[in-house]
Design a protein around this motif. Structure first.
Motif, PDB file in Angstrom:
ATOM      1  N   GLU A 189      52.598  36.131  34.212  1.00  0.00           N
ATOM      2  CA  GLU A 189      52.951  37.467  34.684  1.00  0.00           C
ATOM      3  C   GLU A 189      52.344  37.725  36.065  1.00  0.00           C
ATOM      4  N   THR A 190      51.032  37.530  36.191  1.00  0.00           N
ATOM      5  CA  THR A 190      50.356  37.739  37.473  1.00  0.00           C
ATOM      6  C   THR A 190      49.268  36.691  37.678  1.00  0.00           C
ATOM      7  N   VAL A 191      48.982  36.436  38.955  1.00  0.00           N
ATOM      8  CA  VAL A 191      47.842  35.604  39.334  1.00  0.00           C
ATOM      9  C   VAL A 191      46.827  36.553  39.954  1.00  0.00           C
ATOM     10  N   ASP A 192      45.742  36.802  39.233  1.00  0.00           N
ATOM     11  CA  ASP A 192      44.752  37.768  39.703  1.00  0.00           C
ATOM     12  C   ASP A 192      43.800  37.181  40.735  1.00  0.00           C
ATOM     13  N   ASP A 193      43.401  35.940  40.538  1.00  0.00           N
ATOM     14  CA  ASP A 193      42.443  35.322  41.459  1.00  0.00           C
ATOM     15  C   ASP A 193      42.678  33.819  41.489  1.00  0.00           C
ATOM     16  N   LEU A 194      42.572  33.241  42.663  1.00  0.00           N
ATOM     17  CA  LEU A 194      42.732  31.798  42.821  1.00  0.00           C
ATOM     18  C   LEU A 194      41.665  31.333  43.809  1.00  0.00           C
ATOM     19  N   MET A 195      40.736  30.533  43.317  1.00  0.00           N
ATOM     20  CA  MET A 195      39.635  30.057  44.160  1.00  0.00           C
ATOM     21  C   MET A 195      39.627  28.538  44.174  1.00  0.00           C
ATOM     22  N   LYS A 236      47.358  36.164  34.176  1.00  0.00           N
ATOM     23  CA  LYS A 236      47.780  36.907  32.984  1.00  0.00           C
ATOM     24  C   LYS A 236      49.119  36.342  32.541  1.00  0.00           C
ATOM     25  N   PHE A 237      49.173  35.933  31.261  1.00  0.00           N
ATOM     26  CA  PHE A 237      50.416  35.417  30.708  1.00  0.00           C
ATOM     27  C   PHE A 237      51.285  36.565  30.225  1.00  0.00           C
ATOM     28  N   LYS A 238      52.596  36.352  30.226  1.00  0.00           N
ATOM     29  CA  LYS A 238      53.536  37.355  29.737  1.00  0.00           C
ATOM     30  C   LYS A 238      53.496  37.414  28.219  1.00  0.00           C
ATOM     31  N   GLY A 239      53.751  38.581  27.701  1.00  0.00           N
ATOM     32  CA  GLY A 239      53.896  38.741  26.254  1.00  0.00           C
ATOM     33  C   GLY A 239      52.602  38.554  25.488  1.00  0.00           C
ATOM     34  N   ASP A 240      52.770  38.487  24.178  1.00  0.00           N
ATOM     35  CA  ASP A 240      51.634  38.309  23.277  1.00  0.00           C
ATOM     36  C   ASP A 240      51.725  36.948  22.626  1.00  0.00           C
ATOM     37  N   GLY A 241      51.596  35.903  23.426  1.00  0.00           N
ATOM     38  CA  GLY A 241      51.677  34.548  22.896  1.00  0.00           C
ATOM     39  C   GLY A 241      50.510  34.233  21.983  1.00  0.00           C
ATOM     40  N   SER A 242      50.750  33.322  21.061  1.00  0.00           N
ATOM     41  CA  SER A 242      49.679  32.900  20.159  1.00  0.00           C
ATOM     42  C   SER A 242      48.690  32.033  20.934  1.00  0.00           C
ATOM     43  N   GLY A 243      47.568  31.757  20.314  1.00  0.00           N
ATOM     44  CA  GLY A 243      46.561  30.910  20.930  1.00  0.00           C
ATOM     45  C   GLY A 243      47.110  29.535  21.266  1.00  0.00           C
ATOM     46  N   GLU A 244      47.944  29.007  20.363  1.00  0.00           N
ATOM     47  CA  GLU A 244      48.543  27.686  20.614  1.00  0.00           C
ATOM     48  C   GLU A 244      49.488  27.724  21.807  1.00  0.00           C
ATOM     49  N   PRO A 290      47.010  15.252  45.355  1.00  0.00           N
ATOM     50  CA  PRO A 290      46.259  14.217  44.637  1.00  0.00           C
ATOM     51  C   PRO A 290      44.746  14.419  44.656  1.00  0.00           C
ATOM     52  N   ARG A 291      44.246  15.266  45.542  1.00  0.00           N
ATOM     53  CA  ARG A 291      42.797  15.504  45.603  1.00  0.00           C
ATOM     54  C   ARG A 291      42.317  16.507  44.578  1.00  0.00           C
ATOM     55  N   ILE A 292      43.235  17.238  43.947  1.00  0.00           N
ATOM     56  CA  ILE A 292      42.845  18.225  42.942  1.00  0.00           C
ATOM     57  C   ILE A 292      42.438  17.481  41.674  1.00  0.00           C
ATOM     58  N   ALA A 293      41.148  17.561  41.351  1.00  0.00           N
ATOM     59  CA  ALA A 293      40.609  16.815  40.213  1.00  0.00           C
ATOM     60  C   ALA A 293      40.284  17.713  39.038  1.00  0.00           C
ATOM     61  N   LEU A 294      39.852  18.932  39.313  1.00  0.00           N
ATOM     62  CA  LEU A 294      39.437  19.844  38.237  1.00  0.00           C
ATOM     63  C   LEU A 294      40.163  21.173  38.367  1.00  0.00           C
ATOM     64  N   VAL A 295      40.644  21.679  37.241  1.00  0.00           N
ATOM     65  CA  VAL A 295      41.337  22.966  37.212  1.00  0.00           C
ATOM     66  C   VAL A 295      40.778  23.777  36.052  1.00  0.00           C
ATOM     67  N   PHE A 296      40.342  24.979  36.355  1.00  0.00           N
ATOM     68  CA  PHE A 296      39.861  25.897  35.324  1.00  0.00           C
ATOM     69  C   PHE A 296      40.790  27.103  35.308  1.00  0.00           C
ATOM     70  N   LEU A 297      41.402  27.356  34.166  1.00  0.00           N
ATOM     71  CA  LEU A 297      42.281  28.515  34.010  1.00  0.00           C
ATOM     72  C   LEU A 297      41.569  29.541  33.154  1.00  0.00           C
ATOM     73  N   ARG A 298      41.622  30.797  33.583  1.00  0.00           N
ATOM     74  CA  ARG A 298      41.017  31.878  32.820  1.00  0.00           C
ATOM     75  C   ARG A 298      42.098  32.918  32.565  1.00  0.00           C
ATOM     76  N   PRO A 299      42.690  32.861  31.347  1.00  0.00           N
ATOM     77  CA  PRO A 299      43.715  33.864  31.041  1.00  0.00           C
ATOM     78  C   PRO A 299      43.075  35.204  30.700  1.00  0.00           C
ATOM     79  N   GLU A 300      43.677  36.263  31.198  1.00  0.00           N
ATOM     80  CA  GLU A 300      43.204  37.613  30.903  1.00  0.00           C
ATOM     81  C   GLU A 300      44.104  38.240  29.857  1.00  0.00           C
ATOM     82  N   ALA A 301      43.521  39.133  29.118  1.00  0.00           N
ATOM     83  CA  ALA A 301      44.280  39.806  28.052  1.00  0.00           C
ATOM     84  C   ALA A 301      45.257  40.796  28.637  1.00  0.00           C
TER      85      ALA A 301
END
Length: 143
Positions: free
Chosen positions: A84-90, A106-114, A132-143
């Motif tokens: 739905e939205t990208v709040d922060d990208l570092m 923030k993901f759309k809808g009320d998806g399950s944990g899976e 190719p240099r991107i080695a680590l990605v941390f995603l933090r979904p907001e409610a």
């Protein structure tokens, strides 16, 4: 690698300048040539040291990825229909060929944990494919 190239290049240039200075003093009877060559070598070494200090400082302090890479990752994340939205990208360079990305979204809808886990895994793979240099990605979904 850049440090080795700069140091070796400065050494070779310094040897050439020293040879010119000694030749000028010995054969052309220019007493200032040897001293002038020494000053020129000192200035060369100061320039190389300043450049290397700046490069090391940026790596120690943490340097963000280039704007083009950040924009490519933002497009990948925003193009996903589940986002739905990208709040922060570092981003942060962990080394010359290793970039870390942290994305708060923030993901759309009320998806399950899976569903969210599956979407996060797919997004992570897509982000890593952006560069190719991107080695680590941390995603933090907001409610």
């Amino acid at each position: 690698m850049i440090a080795v190239l700069l140091e070796d290049g400065a050494a070779m240039i310094g040897l050439g300048v020293a040879a010119i200075g000694v030749t000028g003093a010995a054969f052309l009877h220019l007493p200032w040539a040897d001293g002038g060559a020494s000053v020129a070598i000192g200035l060369l070494l100061m320039c190389v040291a300043g450049f290397l200090a700046n490069e090391v400082r940026s790596l120690i302090a943490g340097e963000a990825a280039a704007p083009s890479i950040v924009e490519a990752v933002r497009k990948v994340v925003e193009a996903d229909p589940r986002v739905e939205t990208v709040d922060d990208l570092m981003s942060l360079h962990l080394g010359p060929r290793t970039i870390l990305f942290a994305v708060t979204l923030k993901f759309k809808g009320d998806g399950s944990g899976e569903d969210i886990q599956r979407a996060a895994g797919e997004l992570t793979r897509k982000i890593k494919q952006a560069d190719p240099r991107i080695a680590l990605v941390f995603l933090r979904p907001e409610a």
